[in-house]
Scaffold this motif. Structure first.
Motif, short mmCIF file in Angstrom:
data_model
loop_
_atom_site.label_atom_id
_atom_site.label_comp_id
_atom_site.label_asym_id
_atom_site.label_seq_id
_atom_site.Cartn_x
_atom_site.Cartn_y
_atom_site.Cartn_z
N ASP A 225 2.12 12.06 -12.13
CA ASP A 225 2.53 13.11 -13.08
C ASP A 225 4.00 12.95 -13.46
N ASN A 226 4.82 12.57 -12.47
CA ASN A 226 6.24 12.33 -12.75
C ASN A 226 6.41 11.19 -13.74
N LEU B 287 0.82 -1.21 0.00
CA LEU B 287 0.00 0.00 0.00
C LEU B 287 0.86 1.26 0.00
N LEU B 288 1.97 1.24 0.73
CA LEU B 288 2.89 2.38 0.72
C LEU B 288 3.47 2.58 -0.69
N ALA B 289 3.82 1.46 -1.35
CA ALA B 289 4.35 1.54 -2.71
C ALA B 289 3.31 2.10 -3.68
N LEU B 290 2.07 1.64 -3.53
CA LEU B 290 0.99 2.13 -4.41
C LEU B 290 0.76 3.62 -4.19
N LEU B 291 0.85 4.06 -2.94
CA LEU B 291 0.72 5.50 -2.66
C LEU B 291 1.83 6.29 -3.33
N ILE B 292 3.05 5.75 -3.33
CA ILE B 292 4.17 6.42 -3.98
C ILE B 292 3.91 6.54 -5.49
N PHE B 293 3.42 5.47 -6.08
CA PHE B 293 3.11 5.52 -7.52
C PHE B 293 1.97 6.52 -7.79
N TRP B 294 0.99 6.55 -6.91
CA TRP B 294 -0.13 7.47 -7.10
C TRP B 294 0.33 8.92 -7.03
N THR B 295 1.15 9.25 -6.03
CA THR B 295 1.60 10.63 -5.89
C THR B 295 2.64 11.01 -6.96
N LEU C 209 8.34 11.30 -17.16
CA LEU C 209 9.42 10.37 -17.48
C LEU C 209 9.19 9.75 -18.86
N GLN C 210 7.95 9.40 -19.14
CA GLN C 210 7.61 8.81 -20.43
C GLN C 210 7.79 9.82 -21.57
N ASP C 211 7.51 11.11 -21.25
CA ASP C 211 7.62 12.16 -22.27
C ASP C 211 9.03 12.73 -22.38
N GLY C 212 9.92 12.35 -21.44
CA GLY C 212 11.28 12.88 -21.44
C GLY C 212 11.40 14.30 -20.93
N THR C 213 10.42 14.75 -20.12
CA THR C 213 10.42 16.14 -19.62
C THR C 213 10.61 16.22 -18.11
#
Length: 201
Positions: A179-180, A168-176, A184-188
Motif C-alpha cells: 500500500d505504501n 524472503l525477508l526482503a519480499l516480505l517487506i515489499f509485501w507488507t 509513493l507512486q501516487d505522491g500521497t
C-alpha cells in the motif's frame, strides 16, 4: 525435530509480542486506530513521539535477534536458522495476539539479520537510513534496505541458504509495504516527521 519445531514456534510466538500496542496502551492510545494504524515504531513516533518510538524499535529489533541467538545456542545453523529468522518476522507481521495482524517487519527483519550476519546488517543499515533521510519516506528506506541486503548478500558470497533467507525477508517487506508503494507512486505517502492525530483507546 521436536526441538526444531519448538524453536520455530517459540520464535514465532516471541515475534508476535506487539510492543507498539503495549507501549501505546500505557498512554491510553490504541495505536491501531491512529495514524496509519500500523503497530510499528514509525506510527508510534508520529503519534506519541520519539521516546516511546525508540522503546518499540528496540524491542522489535531485539525480538528478532533473540530468536536467532537462542536457536544458535541450541545448535541450529544453516537453512534451519534462516527458518527461525523468518518465523520471528512472520510472528511480528501476523501476530497471534492481534488476530494474525501486525506490523511490517522492518525492525524485526533487521534484528534477525543483525544476529544472523552482523557485517551484512551493518552494511545494509546506512543504505536504508540514507534513503529514508534523503526522501523522508520511511517506506522507501525500508524497501531499499531489503533490496540492498539481498544484493550485498550475493556480492559478498554468502551461503545460498542465507541469500534465500535475506531475499524472503526482503519480499516480505515489499509485501507488507504494497500500500505504501502505491501511495509513493501516487505522491500521497506520509513523510517522516508528520504528526498523527491521537485518540484515546
Amino acid at each position: 525435530m521436536v526441538a526444531l519445531l519448538l524453536t520455530l514456534f517459540l520464535s514465532y510466538l516471541f515475534g508476535s509480542i506487539p510492543a507498539g500496542v503495549l507501549v501505546a496502551r500505557t498512554y491510553g492510545v490504541d495505536i491501531r486506530k491512529v495514524g496509519s494504524g500500523n503497530i510499528g515504531a514509525t506510527n508510534v513516533l508520529r503519534t506519541l513521539g520519539p521516546g516511546p518510538a525508540l522503546v518499540v524499535a528496540f524491542f522489535d529489533v531485539f525480538k528478532g535477534g533473540i530468536a536467532v541467538l537462542i536457536a544458535r545456542a541450541l545448535g541450529i545453523e544453516g537453512a534451519l536458522l534462516g527458518g527461525v529468522a523468518l518465523a520471528a518476522v512472520l510472528g511480528h507481521n501476523y501476530s497471534v495476539f492481534l488476530g494474525f495482524r501486525g506490523g511490517k517487519g522492518v525492525a524485526t527483519s533487521f534484528g534477525t539479520l543483525l544476529f544472523l550476519d552482523p557485517p551484512l546488517a551493518l552494511w545494509t543499515m546506512p543504505i536504508g537510513l540514507s534513503v529514508m533521510l534523503l526522501t523522508r519516506y520511511v517506506s522507501a528506506g525500508s524497501m531499499t534496505g531489503g533490496v540492498a541486503a539481498t544484493v550485498l548478500a550475493l556480492a559478498l558470497g554468502r551461503p545460498l541458504w542465507e541469500v534465500g533467507t535475506v531475499l524472503l525477508l526482503a519480499l516480505l517487506i515489499f509485501w507488507t509495504h504494497r500500500d505504501n508503494l502505491k501511495r509513493l507512486q501516487d505522491g500521497t505517502e506520509r513523510r517522516l516527521g508528520e504528526k498523527a492525530e491521537v485518540r484515546n483507546a
